[in-house]
Design an enzyme around this catalytic site. Sequence first.
Site, PDB file in Angstrom:
ATOM      1  N   ASP A 204     -15.062   4.071   3.041  1.00 18.79           N
ATOM      2  CA  ASP A 204     -14.705   5.014   1.983  1.00 18.79           C
ATOM      3  C   ASP A 204     -15.188   4.447   0.650  1.00 18.79           C
ATOM      4  O   ASP A 204     -15.841   3.397   0.624  1.00 18.79           O
ATOM      5  CB  ASP A 204     -13.179   5.236   1.960  1.00 18.79           C
ATOM      6  CG  ASP A 204     -12.403   3.993   1.531  1.00 18.79           C
ATOM      7  OD1 ASP A 204     -13.016   2.926   1.303  1.00 18.79           O
ATOM      8  OD2 ASP A 204     -11.174   4.085   1.407  1.00 18.79           O
ATOM      9  N   ASP A 206     -13.532   3.455  -3.146  1.00 15.26           N
ATOM     10  CA  ASP A 206     -12.242   3.282  -3.815  1.00 15.26           C
ATOM     11  C   ASP A 206     -12.412   3.158  -5.325  1.00 15.26           C
ATOM     12  O   ASP A 206     -13.286   2.413  -5.789  1.00 15.26           O
ATOM     13  CB  ASP A 206     -11.564   2.000  -3.302  1.00 15.26           C
ATOM     14  CG  ASP A 206     -11.434   1.952  -1.795  1.00 15.26           C
ATOM     15  OD1 ASP A 206     -10.567   2.646  -1.260  1.00 15.26           O
ATOM     16  OD2 ASP A 206     -12.233   1.222  -1.145  1.00 15.26           O
ATOM     17  N   ASP A 309     -10.836   7.247  -2.241  1.00  9.87           N
ATOM     18  CA  ASP A 309      -9.474   6.937  -2.697  1.00  9.87           C
ATOM     19  C   ASP A 309      -9.478   6.789  -4.210  1.00  9.87           C
ATOM     20  O   ASP A 309     -10.269   6.017  -4.757  1.00  9.87           O
ATOM     21  CB  ASP A 309      -8.979   5.608  -2.085  1.00  9.87           C
ATOM     22  CG  ASP A 309      -8.616   5.732  -0.618  1.00  9.87           C
ATOM     23  OD1 ASP A 309      -8.376   6.873  -0.167  1.00  9.87           O
ATOM     24  OD2 ASP A 309      -8.561   4.696   0.066  1.00  9.87           O
TER      25      ASP A 309
HETATM   26  P1  ATP Z   1     -13.893  -0.413   3.694  1.00  7.82           P
HETATM   27  O1  ATP Z   1     -15.343  -0.598   3.508  1.00  7.82           O
HETATM   28  O2  ATP Z   1     -13.503  -0.341   5.140  1.00  7.82           O
HETATM   29  O3  ATP Z   1     -13.358   0.727   2.913  1.00  7.82           O
HETATM   30  P2  ATP Z   1     -12.170  -1.913   1.997  1.00  7.82           P
HETATM   31  O4  ATP Z   1     -11.927  -3.357   1.799  1.00  7.82           O
HETATM   32  O5  ATP Z   1     -12.602  -1.136   0.804  1.00  7.82           O
HETATM   33  O6  ATP Z   1     -13.207  -1.766   3.179  1.00  7.82           O
HETATM   34  P3  ATP Z   1      -9.869  -0.139   2.104  1.00  7.82           P
HETATM   35  O7  ATP Z   1      -9.062   0.287   3.287  1.00  7.82           O
HETATM   36  O8  ATP Z   1     -10.598   0.935   1.394  1.00  7.82           O
HETATM   37  O9  ATP Z   1     -10.846  -1.294   2.630  1.00  7.82           O
HETATM   38  O10 ATP Z   1      -8.878  -0.868   1.138  1.00  7.82           O
HETATM   39  C1  ATP Z   1      -9.270  -1.388  -0.114  1.00  7.82           C
HETATM   40  C2  ATP Z   1      -8.141  -2.133  -0.750  1.00  7.82           C
HETATM   41  O11 ATP Z   1      -7.079  -1.254  -1.088  1.00  7.82           O
HETATM   42  C3  ATP Z   1      -7.542  -3.191   0.173  1.00  7.82           C
HETATM   43  O12 ATP Z   1      -7.420  -4.377  -0.564  1.00  7.82           O
HETATM   44  C4  ATP Z   1      -6.183  -2.697   0.515  1.00  7.82           C
HETATM   45  O13 ATP Z   1      -5.248  -3.762   0.554  1.00  7.82           O
HETATM   46  C5  ATP Z   1      -5.866  -1.754  -0.606  1.00  7.82           C
HETATM   47  N1  ATP Z   1      -5.090  -0.629  -0.075  1.00  7.82           N
HETATM   48  C6  ATP Z   1      -5.514   0.252   0.847  1.00  7.82           C
HETATM   49  N2  ATP Z   1      -4.562   1.157   1.109  1.00  7.82           N
HETATM   50  C7  ATP Z   1      -3.521   0.850   0.315  1.00  7.82           C
HETATM   51  C8  ATP Z   1      -2.239   1.411   0.095  1.00  7.82           C
HETATM   52  N3  ATP Z   1      -1.830   2.485   0.758  1.00  7.82           N
HETATM   53  N4  ATP Z   1      -1.444   0.829  -0.817  1.00  7.82           N
HETATM   54  C9  ATP Z   1      -1.857  -0.250  -1.486  1.00  7.82           C
HETATM   55  N5  ATP Z   1      -3.046  -0.828  -1.341  1.00  7.82           N
HETATM   56  C10 ATP Z   1      -3.867  -0.299  -0.444  1.00  7.82           C
HETATM   57 MN    MN Z   2     -12.704   0.973   0.888  1.00 10.02          MN
HETATM   58 MN    MN Z   3      -9.636   2.865   0.664  1.00 11.08          MN
END
Ligand code: ATP
Ligand code: MN
Ligand code: MN
Length: 385
Positions: A204, A206, A309
Amino acid sequence: PKPCEVTPAIITKSYACQRRTPLKHHNSFLTEPLEILAENAEFSENEGRSIAFRRSASVLKALPRAVRAMDELKDLPCLGEHSLRVIKEILEDGTSSEVESTRQSEQFQAMKALTGVFGVGVRTADRWFREGLRSPLDLVHTGQKLSHTQQAGVQHYNDLNTPVTKKEAMVISDIVERAVKAVLPGAIIILTGGFRRGKEVGHDVDFLITHPEEGAEERLMPKIVNWLEDQGLLLYQKTTRNSYLESKDGPARPPSNMDRFERCFSIFRLEQTKVDCDEHVDASSYNSGRTDGTEERHSGSSWRAVRVDLVVSPYSQFAFATLGWTGSKLFERELRRWAGQEKGMSLSSHALYDSKQQRYLQANSEEELFAHLGLEYIPPSERNA
Ligand code: ATP
Ligand code: MN
Ligand code: MN
């Protein structure tokens, strides 16, 4: 360093937040198998076991070279008996029988496919598995009752399981920037998550949004969402209000991954150029057939669904939120564990509470936060634990 030395520094550093973990490392041939076992443990809701495998893998990611023999591991932290057994097998035979049979197992494959649906967690996937369901298509065929989120997840299953490229993340960044600036001039938007850590692809994109004037960010999300919806850019969105002030969590609340910021979990409709489409077909030919019927193929037209997100934080909590949303997930977990076990502090994406001093510690940057925690500063690109 002397050639035979395996970074002596790592030996005493058993928390991932004490180490530098680059994105590209030398031991994927060991860490990928260990992470399969970690994922499988998550599917069986065995969190302790899953964390143990993730910590083992993470230590190996921080090594300056590929592991060749077991004796190179003897002084490293976090390597439990089970992980060592798996590593030994891979070093000797090239593969681990446990990992390979896990990979092939019907349960692992079904759980992977079912939790791959946006909005489906391990509990739900496990229930479906026990009812005999194996894939998203089974959900459609058996007419399972799905939440709105899960319906969107099934509908866009292929797109959402096609990695988001950095280029696509940049296009989304421009859109988010335009939306936010249009509804709140002076706002600050940063890319967080994996892309901030330097990843080439992600599941995703963020974003964290704030405004230097405390309070100006209140109730911002609905305005951003309206702007995006007016432009026809959203396929799905679920906005959650900020509940930090109403919450009675207090400083000693149990450490939880969930924070209470105003947030929006969404699916963007991303226009693609002809070139992008062709690239995707090349890069992901494994699902370019799209014969499973879970997704209405946008024939002729050229767009794809992308998970995005959005999180809004007050300016005073921006440093905490930035640190909390940059990841990786293991790095975050280790930071909170370090704070609690080694420093008598409680860290969240909102605040840092010092139990000894019985007060909250303020911070305006991630650097200040690492300093409060008594940790050497680790830049985002080395938080790939
Ligand atoms: P990816 O490439 O799979 O997206 P990513 O490291 O960006 O890898 P994410 O699941 O998007 O993974 O999460 C990004 C960050 O946001 C992580 O550090 C996670 O701890 C934090 N995070 C995700 N969901 C929540 C939530 N519901 N509440 C608080 N923090 C969150
Ligand atoms: Mn992510
Ligand atoms: Mn995310």
